[in-house]
Design a protein around this motif. Structure first.
Motif, PDB file in Angstrom:
ATOM      1  N   PRO A 222       0.806  -1.234   0.000  1.00 39.74           N
ATOM      2  CA  PRO A 222       0.000   0.000   0.000  1.00 39.74           C
ATOM      3  C   PRO A 222       0.834   1.277   0.000  1.00 39.74           C
ATOM      4  O   PRO A 222       0.391   2.303  -0.526  1.00 39.74           O
ATOM      5  N   SER A 223       2.027   1.238   0.603  1.00 39.97           N
ATOM      6  CA  SER A 223       2.877   2.430   0.652  1.00 39.97           C
ATOM      7  C   SER A 223       3.832   2.501  -0.528  1.00 39.97           C
ATOM      8  O   SER A 223       4.427   3.555  -0.791  1.00 39.97           O
ATOM      9  N   GLY A 224       3.999   1.390  -1.241  1.00 37.77           N
ATOM     10  CA  GLY A 224       4.951   1.376  -2.347  1.00 37.77           C
ATOM     11  C   GLY A 224       6.389   1.377  -1.887  1.00 37.77           C
ATOM     12  O   GLY A 224       7.305   1.544  -2.712  1.00 37.77           O
ATOM     13  N   LEU A 225       6.624   1.205  -0.588  1.00 38.18           N
ATOM     14  CA  LEU A 225       7.991   1.168  -0.084  1.00 38.18           C
ATOM     15  C   LEU A 225       8.575  -0.232  -0.265  1.00 38.18           C
ATOM     16  O   LEU A 225       7.860  -1.204  -0.483  1.00 38.18           O
ATOM     17  N   THR A 226       9.898  -0.310  -0.179  1.00 35.51           N
ATOM     18  CA  THR A 226      10.584  -1.592  -0.245  1.00 35.51           C
ATOM     19  C   THR A 226      11.519  -1.715   0.944  1.00 35.51           C
ATOM     20  O   THR A 226      11.754  -0.748   1.674  1.00 35.51           O
ATOM     21  N   LEU A 227      12.076  -2.899   1.099  1.00 30.14           N
ATOM     22  CA  LEU A 227      12.985  -3.138   2.217  1.00 30.14           C
ATOM     23  C   LEU A 227      14.275  -2.337   2.109  1.00 30.14           C
ATOM     24  O   LEU A 227      15.019  -2.234   3.083  1.00 30.14           O
ATOM     25  N   LEU A 228      14.539  -1.751   0.949  1.00 28.75           N
ATOM     26  CA  LEU A 228      15.763  -0.967   0.756  1.00 28.75           C
ATOM     27  C   LEU A 228      15.591   0.500   1.124  1.00 28.75           C
ATOM     28  O   LEU A 228      16.564   1.250   1.110  1.00 28.75           O
ATOM     29  N   ASP A 229      14.380   0.901   1.450  1.00 30.04           N
ATOM     30  CA  ASP A 229      14.109   2.315   1.743  1.00 30.04           C
ATOM     31  C   ASP A 229      14.390   2.629   3.206  1.00 30.04           C
ATOM     32  O   ASP A 229      13.480   2.894   4.009  1.00 30.04           O
ATOM     33  N   LYS A 230      15.659   2.604   3.537  1.00 32.79           N
ATOM     34  CA  LYS A 230      16.067   2.860   4.917  1.00 32.79           C
ATOM     35  C   LYS A 230      15.624   4.245   5.362  1.00 32.79           C
ATOM     36  O   LYS A 230      15.621   5.195   4.594  1.00 32.79           O
ATOM     37  N   GLY A 231      15.247   4.340   6.624  1.00 35.24           N
ATOM     38  CA  GLY A 231      14.841   5.621   7.177  1.00 35.24           C
ATOM     39  C   GLY A 231      13.379   5.951   6.959  1.00 35.24           C
ATOM     40  O   GLY A 231      12.882   6.945   7.497  1.00 35.24           O
ATOM     41  N   HIS A 232      12.683   5.142   6.183  1.00 35.00           N
ATOM     42  CA  HIS A 232      11.274   5.415   5.903  1.00 35.00           C
ATOM     43  C   HIS A 232      10.364   4.275   6.338  1.00 35.00           C
ATOM     44  O   HIS A 232       9.147   4.339   6.126  1.00 35.00           O
ATOM     45  N   LEU A 233      10.937   3.246   6.945  1.00 34.95           N
ATOM     46  CA  LEU A 233      10.172   2.053   7.293  1.00 34.95           C
ATOM     47  C   LEU A 233       9.865   1.936   8.776  1.00 34.95           C
ATOM     48  O   LEU A 233       9.170   1.009   9.191  1.00 34.95           O
ATOM     49  N   GLY A 234      10.411   2.841   9.586  1.00 30.93           N
ATOM     50  CA  GLY A 234      10.236   2.709  11.023  1.00 30.93           C
ATOM     51  C   GLY A 234      11.180   1.669  11.589  1.00 30.93           C
ATOM     52  O   GLY A 234      12.179   1.288  10.961  1.00 30.93           O
ATOM     53  N   ASP A 235      10.871   1.184  12.760  1.00 29.48           N
ATOM     54  CA  ASP A 235      11.718   0.179  13.412  1.00 29.48           C
ATOM     55  C   ASP A 235      11.512  -1.185  12.745  1.00 29.48           C
ATOM     56  O   ASP A 235      10.382  -1.650  12.598  1.00 29.48           O
ATOM     57  N   LEU A 236      12.614  -1.802  12.366  1.00 27.74           N
ATOM     58  CA  LEU A 236      12.561  -3.097  11.710  1.00 27.74           C
ATOM     59  C   LEU A 236      12.971  -4.205  12.664  1.00 27.74           C
ATOM     60  O   LEU A 236      13.943  -4.063  13.412  1.00 27.74           O
ATOM     61  N   GLY A 237      12.245  -5.299  12.623  1.00 27.04           N
ATOM     62  CA  GLY A 237      12.601  -6.454  13.420  1.00 27.04           C
ATOM     63  C   GLY A 237      13.686  -7.269  12.743  1.00 27.04           C
ATOM     64  O   GLY A 237      14.081  -7.006  11.608  1.00 27.04           O
ATOM     65  N   THR A 238      14.140  -8.293  13.440  1.00 26.48           N
ATOM     66  CA  THR A 238      15.203  -9.146  12.908  1.00 26.48           C
ATOM     67  C   THR A 238      14.796  -9.800  11.600  1.00 26.48           C
ATOM     68  O   THR A 238      15.587  -9.894  10.658  1.00 26.48           O
ATOM     69  N   SER A 239      13.545 -10.250  11.516  1.00 22.27           N
ATOM     70  CA  SER A 239      13.090 -10.920  10.294  1.00 22.27           C
ATOM     71  C   SER A 239      13.126  -9.983   9.096  1.00 22.27           C
ATOM     72  O   SER A 239      13.403 -10.402   7.972  1.00 22.27           O
ATOM     73  N   HIS A 240      12.864  -8.691   9.331  1.00 27.89           N
ATOM     74  CA  HIS A 240      12.907  -7.724   8.247  1.00 27.89           C
ATOM     75  C   HIS A 240      14.341  -7.495   7.773  1.00 27.89           C
ATOM     76  O   HIS A 240      14.587  -7.348   6.575  1.00 27.89           O
ATOM     77  N   LEU A 241      15.265  -7.457   8.717  1.00 27.97           N
ATOM     78  CA  LEU A 241      16.665  -7.279   8.352  1.00 27.97           C
ATOM     79  C   LEU A 241      17.186  -8.486   7.577  1.00 27.97           C
ATOM     80  O   LEU A 241      17.951  -8.342   6.622  1.00 27.97           O
ATOM     81  N   VAL A 242      16.740  -9.669   7.985  1.00 28.36           N
ATOM     82  CA  VAL A 242      17.113 -10.884   7.255  1.00 28.36           C
ATOM     83  C   VAL A 242      16.541 -10.838   5.839  1.00 28.36           C
ATOM     84  O   VAL A 242      17.208 -11.217   4.867  1.00 28.36           O
ATOM     85  N   ALA A 243      15.293 -10.370   5.714  1.00 27.17           N
ATOM     86  CA  ALA A 243      14.665 -10.276   4.402  1.00 27.17           C
ATOM     87  C   ALA A 243      15.413  -9.291   3.510  1.00 27.17           C
ATOM     88  O   ALA A 243      15.543  -9.512   2.301  1.00 27.17           O
ATOM     89  N   ARG A 244      15.911  -8.210   4.072  1.00 26.13           N
ATOM     90  CA  ARG A 244      16.681  -7.228   3.286  1.00 26.13           C
ATOM     91  C   ARG A 244      17.958  -7.860   2.750  1.00 26.13           C
ATOM     92  O   ARG A 244      18.316  -7.670   1.586  1.00 26.13           O
ATOM     93  N   GLN A 245      18.642  -8.621   3.585  1.00 31.43           N
ATOM     94  CA  GLN A 245      19.846  -9.309   3.134  1.00 31.43           C
ATOM     95  C   GLN A 245      19.508 -10.335   2.061  1.00 31.43           C
ATOM     96  O   GLN A 245      20.267 -10.548   1.107  1.00 31.43           O
ATOM     97  N   GLU A 246      18.382 -10.976   2.214  1.00 30.88           N
ATOM     98  CA  GLU A 246      17.898 -11.943   1.234  1.00 30.88           C
ATOM     99  C   GLU A 246      17.707 -11.268  -0.128  1.00 30.88           C
ATOM    100  O   GLU A 246      18.116 -11.809  -1.171  1.00 30.88           O
ATOM    101  N   LEU A 247      17.100 -10.092  -0.114  1.00 30.82           N
ATOM    102  CA  LEU A 247      16.880  -9.343  -1.341  1.00 30.82           C
ATOM    103  C   LEU A 247      18.201  -8.932  -1.977  1.00 30.82           C
ATOM    104  O   LEU A 247      18.391  -9.058  -3.194  1.00 30.82           O
ATOM    105  N   ARG A 248      19.114  -8.430  -1.180  1.00 31.45           N
ATOM    106  CA  ARG A 248      20.425  -8.027  -1.713  1.00 31.45           C
ATOM    107  C   ARG A 248      21.153  -9.216  -2.325  1.00 31.45           C
ATOM    108  O   ARG A 248      21.814  -9.096  -3.358  1.00 31.45           O
ATOM    109  N   GLY A 249      21.015 -10.381  -1.683  1.00 32.10           N
ATOM    110  CA  GLY A 249      21.646 -11.578  -2.219  1.00 32.10           C
ATOM    111  C   GLY A 249      21.062 -11.957  -3.567  1.00 32.10           C
ATOM    112  O   GLY A 249      21.793 -12.358  -4.484  1.00 32.10           O
ATOM    113  N   LEU A 250      19.738 -11.829  -3.701  1.00 31.78           N
ATOM    114  CA  LEU A 250      19.094 -12.144  -4.967  1.00 31.78           C
ATOM    115  C   LEU A 250      19.594 -11.227  -6.079  1.00 31.78           C
ATOM    116  O   LEU A 250      19.949 -11.685  -7.171  1.00 31.78           O
ATOM    117  N   VAL A 251      19.638  -9.917  -5.807  1.00 33.79           N
ATOM    118  CA  VAL A 251      20.086  -8.960  -6.820  1.00 33.79           C
ATOM    119  C   VAL A 251      21.526  -9.255  -7.231  1.00 33.79           C
ATOM    120  O   VAL A 251      21.870  -9.221  -8.419  1.00 33.79           O
TER     121      VAL A 251
END
Length: 269
Positions: A222-251
């Motif tokens: 709904p917000s159009g944000l992604t896991l790479l939009d640091k500073g705009h997502l609020g507080d991220l839990g561990t699972s979110h940080l893992v998902a961000r690394q997962e995305l970077r690995g895919l790219v």
């Protein structure tokens, strides 16, 4: 500017594989690097990718912020030559072209897949999804035949190899992305991995780990944000940080060219 935008096509004739989500996140990841990204949504019914970028634009307007993004166009009511002309006209200055296709049999989607520089086929870790590229024996799980879709891409890659030099284009890189691997039983995962390895040798695709089934991907739409939009997502839990690394690995595993380094500097005024 490079002579030819690198075309990344996300294609799978089955729905529910995370295709549009993967396409959006790869597009934004490239934009975060400073690349000029233009996106085309061939699924004119759902328009999931373009809707994501519309939500992203609305969030930027509402919050008064600027985020790396992509211009998205819906492709509708065109034949193959018209679509080719439309893509060319709207991506002349792009570094990357992202094409998202519908999760069903579609003539334009098949045509787009055959024109890819990088073809990304997301699949869930199940033999239902594996059936898109090949069939396996019921007892041994050995690959017994290619699917029509795999044969189509095989022929397209052969055709590309014959014309790549004269068209100044590299060989097509086909990457099968395994999404939602965390939800597959271990023995079945091993069988799928074995079948993919065998099929990869036959057809010539690479296999990359994709995105797990995480609620965060659906929540961000709904917000159009992604896991790479640091500073705009609020507080991220561990699972979110893992998902961000997962995305970077895919790219990283897509092994896309560095189009910024390839750009020809503009002449001094």
């Amino acid at each position: 500017m490079t002579s030819h935008p690198h075309r990344i096509v996300f294609a799978n004739e089955k729905g529910g594989t995370g295709k549009s989500t993967t396409a959006v996140h790869v597009a934004v990841a490239l934009a975060h690097r400073g690349a000029r990204v233009v996106a085309f949504d061939l699924d004119h019914r759902q328009q999931t990718m373009c809707r994501y970028f519309e939500n992203r634009a609305e969030t930027m307007r509402r919050r008064g912020i600027e985020l790396p993004t992509a211009h998205c166009h819906v492709v509708e009511g065109m034949d193959e030559p018209a679509m080719d002309a439309f893509l060319a006209a709207n991506s002349a200055v792009a570094d990357f072209v992202i094409i998202d296709t519908p999760g069903r049999d579609d003539p334009l989607a098949r045509h787009a897949a055959t024109t890819a520089d990088t073809l990304v086929t997301p699949m869930n870790d199940s033999f239902v999804d594996f059936d898109l590229i090949g069939q396996v024996e019921g007892e041994s799980f050995k690959v017994k035949k290619l699917s029509f879709y795999a044969e189509l891409i095989w022929e397209a890659r052969l055709k590309r190899s014959r014309t790549s030099i004269e068209q100044n284009r590299a060989q097509m890189d086909w990457v099968v992305v395994r999404n939602r691997t965390g939800y597959t039983e271990a023995r079945n995962m091993a069988r799928i991995e074995q079948a993919l390895t065998e099929m990869a040798k036959r057809v010539g695709f690479r296999v990359a780990k994709g995105l797990s089934e995480r609620v965060i991907y659906r929540e961000l739409f709904p917000s159009g944000l992604t896991l790479l939009d640091k500073g705009h997502l609020g507080d991220l839990g561990t699972s979110h940080l893992v998902a961000r690394q997962e995305l970077r690995g895919l790219v990283a595993n897509l092994r896309l060219p560095d189009r910024l380094a390839e750009r020809i500097p503009e002449p001094a005024q």
